[in-house]
Enzyme design. Structure first.
Site, PDB file in Angstrom:
ATOM      1  N   ASP A 298       0.586   0.512  13.431  1.00  0.00           N
ATOM      2  CA  ASP A 298       0.881  -0.691  12.877  1.00  0.00           C
ATOM      3  C   ASP A 298       1.321  -1.804  13.838  1.00  0.00           C
ATOM      4  OD1 ASP A 298       0.595  -0.188  10.164  1.00  0.00           O
ATOM      5  OD2 ASP A 298       2.771   0.772  10.016  1.00  0.00           O
TER       6      ASP A 298
ATOM      7  N   GLY B 177       0.691  -1.157   0.048  1.00  0.00           N
ATOM      8  CA  GLY B 177      -0.200  -0.187  -0.133  1.00  0.00           C
ATOM      9  C   GLY B 177       0.901   1.322  -0.101  1.00  0.00           C
TER      10      GLY B 177
END
Length: 436
Positions: A316, A92
């Site tokens: 994350d 991404g």
């Protein structure tokens, strides 16, 4: 690929942190844009950075790699239209940053990815790029991405509705590539690797705190300078080792060369607040980034509440933080984390599914999760689905430290996108992980 992690109580040793995935991708993009002879060391030789490297070579860059060292060569023409679709795999970051670079250079290209990437939202990037004068289209906000030549306008200003380092970086790269002034406001502070790197290469980047966020402005005038670059270790990868060291019954480990950028390392403060025995030594600056060594010992953790601006900093790390919460005393509540639903998987659902398999009491919300600490003893191997998400896979493999008969995780090939040596590293520290 299915991996099995055997339960153990002892972790010990010293390991080097793998190169930062986000920084590796930014370094080759900005290095290619500089179009000079540049050497990059510490590059993460993983699938995501390699997808971005391949994409750059498709548009005319001359980049080669030898283990963890990358060479960027000067060329006659900076960039050219690719002859085929550009496949970013699972990255991404690669797709969103390449959108900005390609739009800014006025090329024509079509960007695609794997099944997971083709489901990830891209309008958050295409909308501001089109506002700059680019010509970017997508299919109902999803890839494939079609980019045609546009006319980037000067003095573009954009207030991001949602804080995103990838969106910010894409807009900055479009401004740098087109040599046009651009100003971006982020409502909460996100990772600033792009700003640091552009400054490292000699460009005029100004960052000013504004309300609870920050305004970043690129002003043309300075040329990108040829400078070799050293990639620091990936804090997001180190997070798996840190939490493994905290939850193991008898552990003492050292993780060398970890990137400690304040916009990335908020997890350290959270874990210390939870009672984690963590010490940072040998701090230094490497290519503009703060770096140091992290020492971790077994700890008794307690639950905490986590919300607000820090979420963008630790987004994350929330999957592995959820494992720490499952091993802590009391309840941990994580909120304001709706962004987790549009990652490589719906990470909130994936975390919940895994915790259910571990029989950990929890409650799932639209923007977060509440976890009651305590993994009940089980007389069988716990089987987990990673949902094709590298961070989910690694997190639940680490959970085996608290599961008597170990944990089996399906669909683990995705680990190679961000931490290709994860299995070898964990085995070296004493956690046996093997392919089934």
């Amino acid at each position: 690929m299915r991996l099995f992690a055997k339960n153990t109580s002892i972790l010990s040793g010293e390991v080097d942190c793998p190169g930062d995935k986000s920084i590796s991708q930014r370094a080759i993009i900005i290095g290619a844009l500089a179009n000079q002879n540049i050497s990059i060391t510490g590059f993460l030789n993983g699938e995501d950075p390699l997808s971005t490297l391949s994409a750059l070579n498709q548009i005319g860059a001359d980049i080669s790699i030898n283990n963890n060292e990358v060479t960027i060569n000067e060329r006659e023409m900076i960039f050219t239209n690719p002859s085929n679709f550009i496949d970013l795999g699972n990255s991404g970051t690669g797709m969103r940053l390449m959108m900005g670079l390609i739009a800014g250079t006025g090329l024509k290209a079509r960007l695609i990815g794997d099944e997971s990437l083709m489901k990830r939202p891209m309008s958050r990037v295409s909308i501001p790029l089109n506002g700059m004068g680019a010509n970017v289209s997508n299919l109902k906000g999803l890839p494939p991405i079609e980019i045609k030549p546009g006319v980037i306008r000067d003095n573009f200003a954009y207030d991001m509705p949602i804080a995103s380092a990838q969106v910010k970086s894409s807009i900055l790269l479009a401004g740098v590539a087109s040599n046009k002034k651009v100003s971006i406001f982020e409502p909460s502070i996100t990772r600033d690797h792009t700003e640091i790197m552009l400054k490292h290469f000699g460009l005029n980047i100004k960052s000013e705190e504004e309300n609870d966020g920050k305004r970043i402005t690129f002003t043309p005038g300075n040329k990108l300078l040829a400078k070799d670059y050293d990639v620091v270790g990936d804090f997001s990868s180190a997070a798996f080792l840190i939490i493994a060291g905290l939850i193991a019954s008898d552990s003492k480990i050292s993780i060398k060369n970890v990137g400690l950028n304040p916009t990335r390392s908020g997890l350290i403060d959270i874990l210390i607040k939870m009672g984690g025995n963590i010490e940072i030594k040998n701090k230094n600056i490497l290519s503009g980034e703060l770096v140091g060594d992290i020492f971790v010992e077994s700890s008794v953790l307690k639950g905490v509440n986590i919300s607000g601006g820090v979420i963008a900093n630790i987004i994350d790390e929330i999957p592995i933080l959820s494992i720490a919460a499952a091993c802590a005393e009391g309840t941990t509540r994580i909120s304001d984390a709706h962004e987790l639903r549009v990652k490589e998987s719906d990470r909130l659902e994936a975390i919940s599914s895994g915790l259910t398999k571990l029989k950990v009491k929890h409650e799932l919300f639209e923007d977060g999760i509440s976890i009651d600490g305590g993994i009940p003893e089980s007389n069988k191997v716990i089987e987990i689905d990673s949902y094709g998400d590298h961070r989910i896979a690694m997190s639940f493999l680490i959970s085996s430290l608290k599961v008597k008969n170990g944990v089996s995780v399906d669909n683990c090939k995705n680990i190679y996108t961000s931490y290709p040596n994860f299995v070898e590293t964990m085995n070296s520290l004493g956690l046996p992980i093997n392919e089934q």
